[in-house]
Design a protein around this motif. Structure first.
Motif, mmCIF file in Angstrom:
data_model
loop_
_atom_site.group_PDB
_atom_site.id
_atom_site.type_symbol
_atom_site.label_atom_id
_atom_site.label_comp_id
_atom_site.label_asym_id
_atom_site.label_seq_id
_atom_site.Cartn_x
_atom_site.Cartn_y
_atom_site.Cartn_z
ATOM 1 N N VAL A 159 -12.617 -6.405 14.102
ATOM 2 C CA VAL A 159 -11.578 -7.245 13.525
ATOM 3 C C VAL A 159 -11.121 -6.569 12.235
ATOM 4 N N PRO A 160 -9.861 -6.710 11.862
ATOM 5 C CA PRO A 160 -9.397 -6.068 10.620
ATOM 6 C C PRO A 160 -10.182 -6.568 9.414
ATOM 7 N N ALA A 161 -10.673 -5.641 8.618
ATOM 8 C CA ALA A 161 -11.474 -5.992 7.444
ATOM 9 C C ALA A 161 -11.408 -4.852 6.434
ATOM 10 N N PRO A 162 -11.631 -5.150 5.140
ATOM 11 C CA PRO A 162 -11.633 -4.081 4.132
ATOM 12 C C PRO A 162 -12.759 -3.087 4.404
ATOM 13 N N ALA A 163 -12.435 -1.809 4.259
ATOM 14 C CA ALA A 163 -13.424 -0.750 4.443
ATOM 15 C C ALA A 163 -12.995 0.442 3.599
ATOM 16 N N PRO A 164 -13.945 1.281 3.175
ATOM 17 C CA PRO A 164 -13.615 2.408 2.305
ATOM 18 C C PRO A 164 -12.905 3.525 3.069
ATOM 19 N N GLY A 165 -12.608 4.605 2.340
ATOM 20 C CA GLY A 165 -11.999 5.772 2.966
ATOM 21 C C GLY A 165 -10.600 6.091 2.487
ATOM 22 N N PHE A 166 -10.155 5.418 1.409
ATOM 23 C CA PHE A 166 -8.880 5.776 0.776
ATOM 24 C C PHE A 166 -9.236 6.475 -0.533
ATOM 25 N N ALA A 167 -9.158 7.814 -0.521
ATOM 26 C CA ALA A 167 -9.671 8.624 -1.617
ATOM 27 C C ALA A 167 -8.635 8.814 -2.713
ATOM 28 N N GLU A 168 -9.114 8.805 -3.959
ATOM 29 C CA GLU A 168 -8.269 9.091 -5.118
ATOM 30 C C GLU A 168 -9.019 9.980 -6.089
ATOM 31 N N VAL A 169 -8.348 11.034 -6.563
ATOM 32 C CA VAL A 169 -8.856 11.798 -7.693
ATOM 33 C C VAL A 169 -7.753 11.902 -8.728
ATOM 34 N N VAL A 170 -8.157 12.061 -9.972
ATOM 35 C CA VAL A 170 -7.219 12.346 -11.059
ATOM 36 C C VAL A 170 -7.468 13.781 -11.492
ATOM 37 N N GLY A 175 -2.571 19.521 -18.823
ATOM 38 C CA GLY A 175 -2.539 18.382 -19.724
ATOM 39 C C GLY A 175 -1.939 17.131 -19.137
ATOM 40 N N THR A 176 -1.296 17.225 -17.970
ATOM 41 C CA THR A 176 -0.747 16.046 -17.295
ATOM 42 C C THR A 176 -1.757 15.537 -16.280
ATOM 43 N N HIS A 177 -2.050 14.255 -16.312
ATOM 44 C CA HIS A 177 -3.018 13.659 -15.409
ATOM 45 C C HIS A 177 -2.296 13.126 -14.180
ATOM 46 N N VAL A 178 -2.618 13.711 -13.043
ATOM 47 C CA VAL A 178 -1.947 13.383 -11.787
ATOM 48 C C VAL A 178 -2.914 12.637 -10.880
ATOM 49 N N HIS A 179 -2.472 11.506 -10.340
ATOM 50 C CA HIS A 179 -3.252 10.752 -9.364
ATOM 51 C C HIS A 179 -2.936 11.298 -7.976
#
Length: 291
Positions: A159-170, A175-179
């Motif tokens: 059933v649809p449910a929250p789960a991990p696996g959406f990765a983010e790094v900065v 000198g510019t911080h990019v997401h």
């Protein structure tokens, strides 16, 4: 370089007429300010990419992580989002830690974000994990594995449910911080889960400030209705670009690089990885500049 003695002597040489004195003093102060003010920085270049590596198996079905690494090396990218990454997952990839092994071969930093994190096949062995990863030659300032809605492939009655696996790094780009985000959306024909995933991703992006790059395997063409909300905050880096899937004779462009409005795209293209593709997808590369 600012010379305080030069600025002081320039001020002393003013003629003693009040109006001219004021103008000359102002000119001297302006010159001094210009001498110490840094030149306006040129836009910072950045090459980004996305590649679904098919767990290291080529279009021929043969597992060959050296071939995968060679395809990644040829991209010459600063930051790469990888999808379908095995970490001690199973026989198909020799229980390898693909994230770390690819990073070691390419001399890059790595952040692995598992979608699935399962018990090992035998006691004492590493946990079995599968997900997405981000490789970076730039300093990584922060990282996070976000949850989005998923329909599990490991559950017989999901059933649809929250789960991990959406990765983010900065990452720090001069000198510019990019997401930088990497995603892998639901593959099923019914777009309902993908639509929820898009909403979830936009909520995460909405919490961050600054330039953003979102890449991944969206399992839908950019024109698909469920992806439409993305284009209210991001733009496709390669509109009208070449298809990416399947790798041997691609017909669908489902692997995308997207950017926020403050990121300028210089060029973007789909990459042909050769007669025997290193994956069942083709990678996408984009050269961007940060204002």
């Amino acid at each position: 370089m600012f010379n305080p003695w030069w600025s002081f002597t320039a001020t002393l040489c003013v003629v003693k007429t009040p109006a001219r004195r004021a103008g000359a003093v102002l000119s001297a102060l302006t010159l001094a300010a210009l001498a110490v003010a840094p030149a306006q920085a040129a836009p910072a270049p950045l090459r980004v990419a996305t590649y679904n590596i098919h767990a290291g198996a080529g279009e021929d079905g043969v597992y060959d992580l050296d071939r995968t690494a060679a395809a990644l090396r040829d991209l010459h990218a600063d930051v790469i989002g990888l999808e379908e990454v095995d970490v001690h997952w199973g026989e198909r990839s020799g229980f390898a830690d693909e994230a770390r092994e690819l990073a070691a071969r390419l001399h890059l930093r790595v952040f692995f974000a598992p979608i699935y994190d399962l018990d090992p096949a035998a006691a004492g062995e590493p946990r079995r994990q599968y997900g997405v990863a981000i490789l970076s030659r730039l300093p990584v300032l922060d990282r996070e594995n976000h949850e989005i809605t998923r329909l599990s492939t490991q559950d017989p009655d999901p059933v649809p449910a929250p789960a991990p696996g959406f990765a983010e790094v900065v990452v720090n780009v001069r000198g510019t911080h990019v997401h930088f985000y990497c995603t892998h959306l639901d593959y099923r024909q019914d777009p309902a889960v993908r639509a929820r995933q898009v909403d979830d991703m936009l909520a995460v992006l909405g919490e961050d400030r600054g330039p953003k790059v979102l890449v991944g395997d969206f399992n839908a063409d950019a024109a698909a209705p469920e992806l439409a909300p993305l284009w209210t905050q991001l733009r496709d880096a390669a509109p009208g670009g070449a298809p990416t899937y399947p790798a041997d004779v691609p017909v669908s462009r489902i692997d995308l690089v997207t950017v926020s409005p403050d990121v300028r795209v210089s060029s973007a293209h789909t990459v042909d990885t050769g007669d025997i593709p290193a994956s069942d997808h083709r990678p996408v590369v984009a050269d961007v500049r940060l204002r």
